[in-house]
Scaffold this active site. Structure first.
Site, mmCIF file in Angstrom:
data_model
loop_
_atom_site.group_PDB
_atom_site.id
_atom_site.type_symbol
_atom_site.label_atom_id
_atom_site.label_comp_id
_atom_site.label_asym_id
_atom_site.label_seq_id
_atom_site.Cartn_x
_atom_site.Cartn_y
_atom_site.Cartn_z
ATOM 1 N N HIS A 36 0.715 -1.205 -0.137
ATOM 2 C CA HIS A 36 -0.072 0.092 0.019
ATOM 3 C C HIS A 36 1.042 1.321 -0.028
ATOM 4 C CE1 HIS A 36 -2.480 -3.440 1.464
ATOM 5 N NE2 HIS A 36 -3.439 -2.475 1.095
ATOM 6 N N LEU A 124 -8.913 -3.092 10.527
ATOM 7 C CA LEU A 124 -9.088 -1.696 10.760
ATOM 8 C C LEU A 124 -9.798 -1.384 12.114
ATOM 9 C CD1 LEU A 124 -9.124 -0.589 7.072
ATOM 10 C CD2 LEU A 124 -7.416 0.085 8.561
ATOM 11 N N LEU A 186 -9.462 8.807 0.104
ATOM 12 C CA LEU A 186 -9.871 7.788 -0.666
ATOM 13 C C LEU A 186 -9.804 6.326 -0.122
ATOM 14 C CD1 LEU A 186 -8.244 8.683 -4.125
ATOM 15 C CD2 LEU A 186 -10.698 8.701 -3.646
ATOM 16 N N HIS A 259 -5.320 2.073 -4.562
ATOM 17 C CA HIS A 259 -5.149 1.431 -3.385
ATOM 18 C C HIS A 259 -4.724 -0.075 -3.472
ATOM 19 C CE1 HIS A 259 -6.314 1.275 1.091
ATOM 20 N NE2 HIS A 259 -6.298 -0.224 0.804
ATOM 21 N N ARG A 314 -19.153 -18.134 38.415
ATOM 22 C CA ARG A 314 -18.533 -16.714 38.268
ATOM 23 C C ARG A 314 -18.323 -16.088 39.639
ATOM 24 N NH1 ARG A 314 -24.394 -13.642 38.412
ATOM 25 N NH2 ARG A 314 -25.644 -15.077 39.049
ATOM 26 N N GLU A 362 -17.748 -4.199 24.216
ATOM 27 C CA GLU A 362 -16.782 -5.289 24.319
ATOM 28 C C GLU A 362 -15.448 -5.314 23.235
ATOM 29 O OE1 GLU A 362 -20.132 -5.380 23.602
ATOM 30 O OE2 GLU A 362 -20.850 -6.214 25.670
#
Lengths: 614, 614
Positions: A36, A124, A186, A259, A314, A362
């Protein structure tokens, strides 16, 4: 104050570095034939200024906790990452052009195979909340002098996790982390939603409680000024940099279709000519941090609670975690707004500053845990087991990051009862087993849980503990040990006819079945496979061998990918007469006992399965 | 315009309904002994006004596409959902108090077991983007007259997925959907981040391109006015309602410690006294929509492309999807900003209006697909297979929603090569198999892909297709059929010594291995298990039986939960001599062939595994 000449010299240096970063981004990606470069070129000026003027980092000591952190949330700009490492002098020209090749440390997206990379990026929207979590712990626990920088792409701001990060940073008032958004307009297949509307980015970020510096990401003096302001700010401050994708190479600047595409050799030649010529790369001086290290953390043996009366695993998790936190100064707890259900709230009673409330987010929670372990902490993060599905991409990536994090999922399976299927984890064992290097634990009583939680603190990798909502009987004495990779044979005799393998809530059903069958003179072996991964293949094989291959596996989980398939994999083709009892139909609401029966995994169903094998 | 008296009467009616909603929320949760009455009470006034004054819904025809939609993103307010259904007259008092009991349709969190529930909620932050996706398709494809309403809790705005929804709605200018945030200040274990700072909520939402109406959520006239304005707005408009948790019952109002807790019988008695007494519930008249239905959709047989030259299955996916879209008017495509990689961009060439760009936001994409299928569309959503991990919670919940969605994940496995592990799906088969009622397909050539994509359009449930980055040889003629649940025996003879089971990219490696072994006079059977779930157990058993139990399973996936374990489960304890070739070590970057070899799953490794069994 710098003189005009000094400023001029500084800007000249930045310009020199930026052009080298561009040249090297092109060189390595063209050598690779992929990568990239244009996404690297847009951020080259920002990175040049950051590297030479602001980052305080001892490149010879990447593990020094005094160092600043630089997280490339836009991990696909890896040519730029490696060009920065070249400019810092820690890799050479020869290594640079191994980019993306087999055996190279310079992978397609950065990973901690390189010592200067904190976390793997490339999915990402992750680097940002990781940076925020790291900054949160650094500020709250230590008022640490280091600064956390993270470079985001504009496209990735479409990921909700980015806004979870801004939310956390704004709420916690973090002024020790600077997200820089490289607004190059872009994305992969065309323009982004907001294109160059940097005001829109700024408005969103400000609404989440931040100050924003909008700059031209190619004006070196503006960058320099913004980075200074951001580091010195008293409030959370982000930088929105308007940039041009492919900046510096005229024929790719602001062009679609470039890209994730390397320049050809000919194109690279032209590009290098535009970038000052095909001149050799240099190493540049950078600033080191002032010496600093966090206060030494206590490291005692945890004083675990012991149990004789029924208790939910728990609850035992919360108790044990609090004991671990009390004993060890490096252990921190995170929870996604359900700490009174997961019982991680027990931590607040012993070390409130080491309990991090993540609200109902989360992804942010797991990201923060990953960020915190980078700076030497040992995080435990908890929520309902079902809701870890929300963070699966972060867990997957944490494994690539070589992160050491501990996750505890409560309220697993149909045994939760009335809340219904949305709250029932029935895929968590499958999900967590299919994580590289993971450990998957599923205790059935309080004492076992306590020991496993203590072991988790020392265990590396992604370690998952599945806990149960309901109180369960205590079947193990507090003196027993439960090594990871082990199992417990809880019922056995010389004339066992069938092996039952199970874990967690259904251990108690299996015991009831075994005891009922014993009264009918049917002897069965019951194995508590509390360590689902790694699983105790040896004990399983011995039991199956001793019981003529007759095997019942019982689990409060879908049939796929859980304990049943773990057992089949461990037995590796042994001849079996098999009954696999798992949740087949979509459950509804009801009492726990009703739902265990409806799913065919209670004591009656187990006993019937055993009889079916005889 | 309404007269003062008419207005007064209307407000009286709203008040009457609101108090009934409160009483019924308490009645059903107290009868259940669990549930979320206080979270219901805060929104009772908003729902009363919506039900009696704004919702256009034919309760006798829940599938009528003219109906408005009401999605409870805050699914834990299920007592209120069911109280609304009681007020609408579609359930009776007797059913109301079956709440959360075994066999009841009134589950702890709403699911489409009830015909008036579009989608299951209870995992927070999901209803909102689902509503947005539904509104997007309704507006763009049909200018549909119905309106989509969704009720959010304030706590759930911490989920990034909520902001993905606001982003989409703002960007697409959706004025046919109204998110209403019930800002009751209190989450499960304490105050929310923003508490009653409704201006902060408004600023965030406005920054994402919406108009915001801030109201007092207990002032009926204000609610009435806001709902009117929202429905008639020309721009995306959200409502931020300041409310009091537990409103109407003095001793729980705005109190901590009352989340997810039913009132005792005594407390309920006191509460009912405050709410007008323990009076019988009534049914109230509501408005029906004007008759409307969407234009009839074309329904022809897709004209699938056929292939003879090597082609990537991702490309064949795009081609086939475009053919399906061209043939059928009810099929839509969504992609998370990688349509030029997944090849879903082919759809834009035949029906651009039915291609929905979701930018880099996989949660929003799956949520939107779920929303779109509620209104009769048949969505296909695509991204890199690795990034479906981002949406796992949405996929899990989609199964509870009884949704029919199709997901295509490209770039699976180490065979992608240079991009490195962050982009390699190695857990997707495990993840997708462990979804209730799912179908998991993994084709190896273009013609097979085309047929499977066509079959997906008709297949209900969660249907997943895994595709490959690289071009692969075409091994099947275009006339062959590939039923879901089937497999293909691609190499076989009477004296086969070993069975190789594989799918996708490694089918070609297995064929190479088989052909090489044949030259050494070692005959092996090769099975292409393109239908990973349901798997063709019969063919597998026959092959293994015919080859003395000698079995090699090969997959470009972690060892856990994928094809190997699917095969073991299908063979259910048959005696095997087994070699399971899967990805064990964390991969790096390299050429596809190098990585397949390094992972031990290429032709050489398969041939060696076969020899090891002889």
């Amino acid at each position: 104050m710098a003189t005009a000449t000094a400023t001029g010299t500084r800007l000249d240096l930045y310009r020199q570095i930026a052009q080298q970063l561009r040249r090297d981004s092109i060189r390595c990606s063209t050598a690779a034939g992929s990568g990239h470069p244009t996404s690297s070129l847009s951020a080259a000026d920002v990175l040049a200024v950051l590297l030479a003027g602001h980052l305080r980092y001892d490149w010879s000591k990447p593990k020094d906790l005094a160092n600043d952190h630089l997280i490339f949330s836009k991990g696909h700009a890896s040519p730029l990452v490696y060009a920065v490492f070249r400019a810092a002098g820690v890799i050479d020209d020869k290594e640079l052009v191994t980019f993306r090749k087999s055996g190279s440390r310079l992978q397609g997206h950065p990973t901690p195979v390189l010592p200067w990379v904190d976390v793997a990026t490339g999915s990402l929207g992750q680097g940002m909340p990781i940076a925020i979590g790291m900054a949160l712990a650094a500020k709250r626990l230590w008022h640490a002098p280091f600064h956390v920088w993270t470079l985001l792409g504009d496209s990735e701001t479409a990921e909700g996790s980015v806004w979870e990060g801004f939310d956390l940073g704004g709420f916690e008032g973090l002024n020790n982390v600077t997200p820089i958004i490289d607004v190059n307009r872009l994305g992969q297949r065309g323009p982004t939603e907001l294109q160059w509307d940097t005001d829109a980015y700024a408005a969103r970020i400000e609404a989440f409680g931040w100050d924003v510096l909008e700059i031209d990401g190619h004006e070196l003096a503006e960058i320099d000024d913004a980075l200074s302001k951001a580091r010195d700010a008293s409030r959370p401050t982000a930088i929105v940099a308007r940039t041009i994708k492919g900046k510096g190479v005229s024929f790719v600047e602001d062009k679609e279709g470039w890209h994730g595409k390397a320049l050809s050799a000919d194109e690279a030649k032209k590009a290098l000519a535009e970038l000052g010529g095909d001149i050799p790369s240099e190493s540049f001086p950078t600033s080191k941090p002032d010496p600093w290290s966090p206060p030494a953390a206590a490291a005692k043996t945890p004083q675990l609670k012991t149990y004789t009366d029924p208790v939910a695993t728990r609850k035992a998790y919360g108790d044990a975690l609090a004991a671990v936190v009390a004993a060890r100064g490096d252990v921190v707890a995170l929870d996604a707004e359900v700490s009174n259900s997961t019982h991680s709230e027990e931590v607040k009673k012993v070390a409130p500053e080491r309990f991090f409330e993540m609200y109902i987010a989360e992804q942010k929670m797991v990201a923060s845990a990953v960020g915190m372990q980078v700076i030497g902490l040992r995080p435990f993060a908890s929520t309902f087991a079902a809701f870890f599905t929300r963070a699966y991409d972060f867990i997957r990536m944490a494994a690539i990051s070589q992160a050491n994090i501990r996750l505890s999922g409560s309220h697993a399976g149909v045994s939760i009862g009335e809340d219904g299927p949305s709250q029932m984890a029935l895929e968590d064992l499958a999900m967590m087993r299919a994580v590289h290097g993971s450990t998957v634990l599923y205790p059935c009583d309080g004492n076992q849980t306590a020991k496993l939680v203590a072991a988790m603190a020392d265990r590396d990798g992604i370690v998952y503990l599945r806990t149960t909502r309901a109180n369960t009987p205590v079947i193990y004495s507090a003196s027993e040990s439960f090594p990871i990779g082990g199992s417990k044979v809880v019922r056995s005799s010389a004339d066992d006819k069938v092996t039952i393998v199970t874990a967690g809530i259904t251990v108690h059903e299996a015991i009831k079945a075994a005891d009922a069958l014993a009264k009918e003179n049917v002897k069965v072996r019951v194995i508590d496979a509390y360590s689902v991964k790694p699983i105790d293949a040896k004990t399983l094989a011995a039991a199956v061998g001793a019981t003529g291959g007759r095997l019942v596996v019982v689990e409060d989980h879908w049939p796929e990918g859980g304990l049943g398939e773990a057992v089949l994999s461990a037995l590796a083709g042994a001849k079996l007469s098999l009954r696999h009892l798992a949740v087949i139909d979509m459950p509804a609401s009801g009492k726990p006992a009703e739902l265990l029966h409806a799913a065919g995994i209670d004591a009656d169903c187990i006993a019937n399965a055993v009889k079916g094998l005889l």
